[in-house]
Design an enzyme around this catalytic site. Structure first.
Site, PDB file in Angstrom:
ATOM      1  N   LYS A  13       0.823  -1.216   0.000  1.00 22.48           N
ATOM      2  CA  LYS A  13       0.000   0.000   0.000  1.00 22.48           C
ATOM      3  C   LYS A  13       0.859   1.270   0.000  1.00 22.48           C
ATOM      4  CE  LYS A  13      -2.285  -1.914   3.444  1.00 22.48           C
ATOM      5  NZ  LYS A  13      -2.003  -3.327   3.193  1.00 22.48           N
ATOM      6  N   ILE A  14       1.852   1.328   0.895  1.00 18.98           N
ATOM      7  CA  ILE A  14       2.650   2.559   1.019  1.00 18.98           C
ATOM      8  C   ILE A  14       3.603   2.719  -0.169  1.00 18.98           C
ATOM      9  CG2 ILE A  14       4.348   3.775   2.445  1.00 18.98           C
ATOM     10  CD1 ILE A  14       3.061   2.353   4.902  1.00 18.98           C
ATOM     11  N   CYS A  33       8.937  -2.187   2.882  1.00 20.77           N
ATOM     12  CA  CYS A  33       8.551  -3.579   3.143  1.00 20.77           C
ATOM     13  C   CYS A  33       8.466  -3.782   4.658  1.00 20.77           C
ATOM     14  CB  CYS A  33       9.575  -4.531   2.533  1.00 20.77           C
ATOM     15  SG  CYS A  33      11.242  -4.282   3.144  1.00 20.77           S
ATOM     16  N   THR A  57      11.223   4.638   6.193  1.00 19.69           N
ATOM     17  CA  THR A  57      10.035   4.924   7.015  1.00 19.69           C
ATOM     18  C   THR A  57       9.377   3.611   7.415  1.00 19.69           C
ATOM     19  OG1 THR A  57       8.696   5.081   5.008  1.00 19.69           O
ATOM     20  CG2 THR A  57       9.478   7.166   5.950  1.00 19.69           C
ATOM     21  N   SER A  58      10.121   2.496   7.268  1.00 17.79           N
ATOM     22  CA  SER A  58       9.480   1.201   7.490  1.00 17.79           C
ATOM     23  C   SER A  58       9.773   0.646   8.885  1.00 17.79           C
ATOM     24  CB  SER A  58       9.894   0.241   6.389  1.00 17.79           C
ATOM     25  OG  SER A  58       8.991  -0.814   6.347  1.00 17.79           O
ATOM     26  N   ARG A  59      10.890   0.005   9.064  1.00 14.81           N
ATOM     27  CA  ARG A  59      11.289  -0.469  10.386  1.00 14.81           C
ATOM     28  C   ARG A  59      12.811  -0.357  10.492  1.00 14.81           C
ATOM     29  NH1 ARG A  59       6.857   0.302  11.634  1.00 14.81           N
ATOM     30  NH2 ARG A  59       5.326  -1.084  12.587  1.00 14.81           N
ATOM     31  N   ASP A  80      13.067   7.608   9.696  1.00 11.21           N
ATOM     32  CA  ASP A  80      11.968   7.821  10.628  1.00 11.21           C
ATOM     33  C   ASP A  80      11.913   6.692  11.652  1.00 11.21           C
ATOM     34  OD1 ASP A  80       9.625   9.236  11.552  1.00 11.21           O
ATOM     35  OD2 ASP A  80       8.436   7.580  10.752  1.00 11.21           O
ATOM     36  N   GLU A  99      15.197   1.959  18.491  1.00 13.65           N
ATOM     37  CA  GLU A  99      14.412   3.168  18.789  1.00 13.65           C
ATOM     38  C   GLU A  99      13.596   3.087  20.076  1.00 13.65           C
ATOM     39  OE1 GLU A  99      11.917   3.150  15.170  1.00 13.65           O
ATOM     40  OE2 GLU A  99      10.177   2.820  16.459  1.00 13.65           O
ATOM     41  N   HIS A 112       9.707   8.190  14.479  1.00  9.55           N
ATOM     42  CA  HIS A 112       8.617   7.306  14.048  1.00  9.55           C
ATOM     43  C   HIS A 112       7.295   8.080  13.948  1.00  9.55           C
ATOM     44  CE1 HIS A 112       7.679   2.767  13.906  1.00  9.55           C
ATOM     45  NE2 HIS A 112       6.744   3.415  13.232  1.00  9.55           N
TER      46      HIS A 112
HETATM   47  P1  NAD Z   1       1.787  -3.867   2.861  1.00  4.45           P
HETATM   48  O1  NAD Z   1       1.596  -5.166   3.555  1.00  4.45           O
HETATM   49  O2  NAD Z   1       0.635  -3.253   2.121  1.00  4.45           O
HETATM   50  O3  NAD Z   1       2.997  -3.994   1.811  1.00  4.45           O
HETATM   51  C1  NAD Z   1       4.229  -4.568   2.104  1.00  4.45           C
HETATM   52  C2  NAD Z   1       4.829  -5.073   0.790  1.00  4.45           C
HETATM   53  O4  NAD Z   1       6.172  -5.480   1.053  1.00  4.45           O
HETATM   54  C3  NAD Z   1       4.096  -6.272   0.192  1.00  4.45           C
HETATM   55  O5  NAD Z   1       3.852  -6.043  -1.185  1.00  4.45           O
HETATM   56  C4  NAD Z   1       5.067  -7.430   0.412  1.00  4.45           C
HETATM   57  O6  NAD Z   1       4.984  -8.427  -0.612  1.00  4.45           O
HETATM   58  C5  NAD Z   1       6.396  -6.702   0.364  1.00  4.45           C
HETATM   59  N1  NAD Z   1       7.506  -7.394   1.021  1.00  4.45           N
HETATM   60  C6  NAD Z   1       7.490  -8.201   2.107  1.00  4.45           C
HETATM   61  N2  NAD Z   1       8.751  -8.590   2.419  1.00  4.45           N
HETATM   62  C7  NAD Z   1       9.566  -8.023   1.495  1.00  4.45           C
HETATM   63  C8  NAD Z   1      10.961  -8.054   1.267  1.00  4.45           C
HETATM   64  N3  NAD Z   1      11.782  -8.761   2.053  1.00  4.45           N
HETATM   65  N4  NAD Z   1      11.455  -7.355   0.225  1.00  4.45           N
HETATM   66  C9  NAD Z   1      10.622  -6.641  -0.583  1.00  4.45           C
HETATM   67  N5  NAD Z   1       9.304  -6.578  -0.427  1.00  4.45           N
HETATM   68  C10 NAD Z   1       8.770  -7.260   0.604  1.00  4.45           C
HETATM   69  O7  NAD Z   1       2.355  -2.869   3.962  1.00  4.45           O
HETATM   70  P2  NAD Z   1       2.303  -1.272   3.969  1.00  4.45           P
HETATM   71  O8  NAD Z   1       1.005  -0.821   4.570  1.00  4.45           O
HETATM   72  O9  NAD Z   1       2.716  -0.754   2.650  1.00  4.45           O
HETATM   73  O10 NAD Z   1       3.422  -0.951   5.083  1.00  4.45           O
HETATM   74  C11 NAD Z   1       4.775  -1.275   4.869  1.00  4.45           C
HETATM   75  C12 NAD Z   1       5.541  -1.112   6.172  1.00  4.45           C
HETATM   76  O11 NAD Z   1       5.605   0.260   6.527  1.00  4.45           O
HETATM   77  C13 NAD Z   1       4.874  -1.770   7.404  1.00  4.45           C
HETATM   78  O12 NAD Z   1       5.173  -3.151   7.486  1.00  4.45           O
HETATM   79  C14 NAD Z   1       5.486  -0.997   8.538  1.00  4.45           C
HETATM   80  O13 NAD Z   1       6.677  -1.647   8.944  1.00  4.45           O
HETATM   81  C15 NAD Z   1       5.846   0.351   7.924  1.00  4.45           C
HETATM   82  N6  NAD Z   1       5.045   1.465   8.472  1.00  4.45           N
HETATM   83  C16 NAD Z   1       5.694   2.497   9.075  1.00  4.45           C
HETATM   84  C17 NAD Z   1       4.977   3.575   9.576  1.00  4.45           C
HETATM   85  C18 NAD Z   1       5.648   4.780  10.218  1.00  4.45           C
HETATM   86  O14 NAD Z   1       4.971   5.574  10.901  1.00  4.45           O
HETATM   87  N7  NAD Z   1       6.944   4.990  10.021  1.00  4.45           N
HETATM   88  C19 NAD Z   1       3.576   3.570   9.493  1.00  4.45           C
HETATM   89  C20 NAD Z   1       2.944   2.494   8.855  1.00  4.45           C
HETATM   90  C21 NAD Z   1       3.676   1.438   8.349  1.00  4.45           C
END
Ligand code: NAD
Length: 349
Positions: free
Chosen positions: A156-157, A208, A235-237, A261, A266, A298
């Site tokens: 999604k993101i 991811c 911005t992921s983890r 982020d 953290e 974050h």
């Molecule tokens: P999502 O589940 O919609 O999409 C994740 C995508 O990553 C999927 O298409 C999946 O197939 C792919 N993926 C999984 N493992 C992978 C890898 N090793 N290499 C490449 N691609 C891989 O998730 P989303 O809603 O897009 O969110 C993504 C991440 O963003 C979350 O898991 C979370 O860790 C992070 N996030 C951070 C914040 C923030 O405030 N900083 C807020 C929301 C989410």
């Protein structure tokens, strides 16, 4: 009928504000604890039907054992990521739900803001002008037009990030184990191997989830493949990046800038006011010394729209559970740790 009791852990004033307002239409009994959820604090959940936890709570096996002992039936994560939840330990004992995709726009827009702040040196320009220093020496950036972006994870993101890039005239490479043909066509995304992405991108943005397989995916070897001057946005983890390798890459100038982020350690710092205290994490302290590293706490998710969605979906998840409806946002061990649960709600049976 008794009201459903929900204990919220790791709460801040904004959590209380949004959840209290949203709860007017759900009518649960909400209790807000400031304490993080961990094996010691889990006992505070005694007498509650559900607990709600956030990104830096410790939802490990030991915590889950205590929650089960306390009679809690549901862990309602008020976030999308669930790398801090031991789903295997929860399986068959307690249900876990989450809020997938509360606002991909909040996070994707923030990733772009981090990049452009760094690239155009806005963080330094802001400080200079406040000191009556109107010199622009050293503040030169680059046009995004014509550059190559690498998006890791096109969920999604990642997809919204690609959508935002459409106006900039950039080339978009992406890596995902499940390439999305529709996104590739609509958003002009070229799916490539991770190595090709590393080798060809001027900007790499991580979208991811964190899984046991991709801990420290950005390590010495990965950085070694990257273009000189690459910008990395996370911005992921935090644990997706080996911070020691990042520091080495920044010192050698291989990395042109890093917008973070999230940070791998953290949980001791982020979301807390630690002003007046020394930072005892030497890696974090070193990262904070680079003028081309921008660290935020974050906060990519933190918009009014996202908080509204988070509070609505978290309380709706709890309501679905209480009313025995299909649990569309249930996550469990059976889901492979990476996909939305089919939602039968029978995983804890
Ligand atoms: P999502 O589940 O919609 O999409 C994740 C995508 O990553 C999927 O298409 C999946 O197939 C792919 N993926 C999984 N493992 C992978 C890898 N090793 N290499 C490449 N691609 C891989 O998730 P989303 O809603 O897009 O969110 C993504 C991440 O963003 C979350 O898991 C979370 O860790 C992070 N996030 C951070 C914040 C923030 O405030 N900083 C807020 C929301 C989410």
């Amino acid at each position: 009928m008794n009201k459903t009791k929900v204990a919220f852990f790791d709460t801040k004033p904004y959590d209380r504000e949004f959840f209290t307002e949203t709860n007017r239409k759900f009518g649960f009994e909400l209790t807000f604890f400031e304490a993080r959820l961990n094996p010691n604090t889990a006992r505070m959940a005694e007498g509650f039907d559900a607990v709600s936890a956030f990104v830096n709570d410790d939802v490990s096996e030991a915590t889950i054992k205590e929650l089960v002992k306390a009679g809690v039936k549901l862990i309602a994560m008020r976030c999308a990521g669930y790398n801090n939840v031991n789903l295997a330990a929860a399986y068959g004992k307690i249900l876990v739900m989450r809020v997938p995709g509360y606002s991909p726009y909040a996070v994707a827009e923030y990733a772009l803001a981090l990049l452009q702040t760094l690239n155009r040196e806005l963080h330094r320009a802001y400080n200079r002008v406040r000191e009556n220093n109107f010199s622009i020496n050293g503040l030169m950036g680059f046009d995004l037009r014509g550059k190559t972006f690498g998006i890791v994870g096109t969920g999604k993101i990642g997809r919204v990030f690609a959508e935002l890039l459409q106006g900039f005239g950039v080339r978009i490479l992406a890596y995902d184990m499940y390439p999305n043909a529709e996104a590739a066509r609509q958003l002009h995304i070229e799916y490539v191997s991770l190595e090709e992405l590393y080798r060809n991108s001027d900007v790499i943005s991580l979208h991811c989830p964190l899984t046991p397989e991709n801990v420290h995916m950005i390590n010495d070897e990965a950085i070694g493949m990257m273009k000189h001057g690459v910008y990395i946005i996370n911005t992921s983890r935090g644990k997706l990046i080996d911070s020691a390798a990042l520091i080495a890459g920044l010192k050698s100038r291989k990395i042109g800038g890093a917008g973070l982020d999230v940070y791998e350690e953290e949980s001791d710092y982020f979301f807390e006011d630690r002003s007046g205290y020394a930072i005892d994490d030497d890696i974090l302290a070193r990262l904070m010394t680079f003028p081309n590293v921008l660290i935020t706490s974050h906060q990519a998710f933190f918009t009014r729209e996202a908080m509204t969605n988070i509070s609505n979906v978290t309380l709706k998840n709890i309501e679905d559970f209480v009313k025995g409806r299909e649990l569309v946002n249930c996550i469990c061990y059976q889901c492979d740790g990476n996909r939305q649960c089919p939602g039968k709600g029978d995983h804890a049976a």
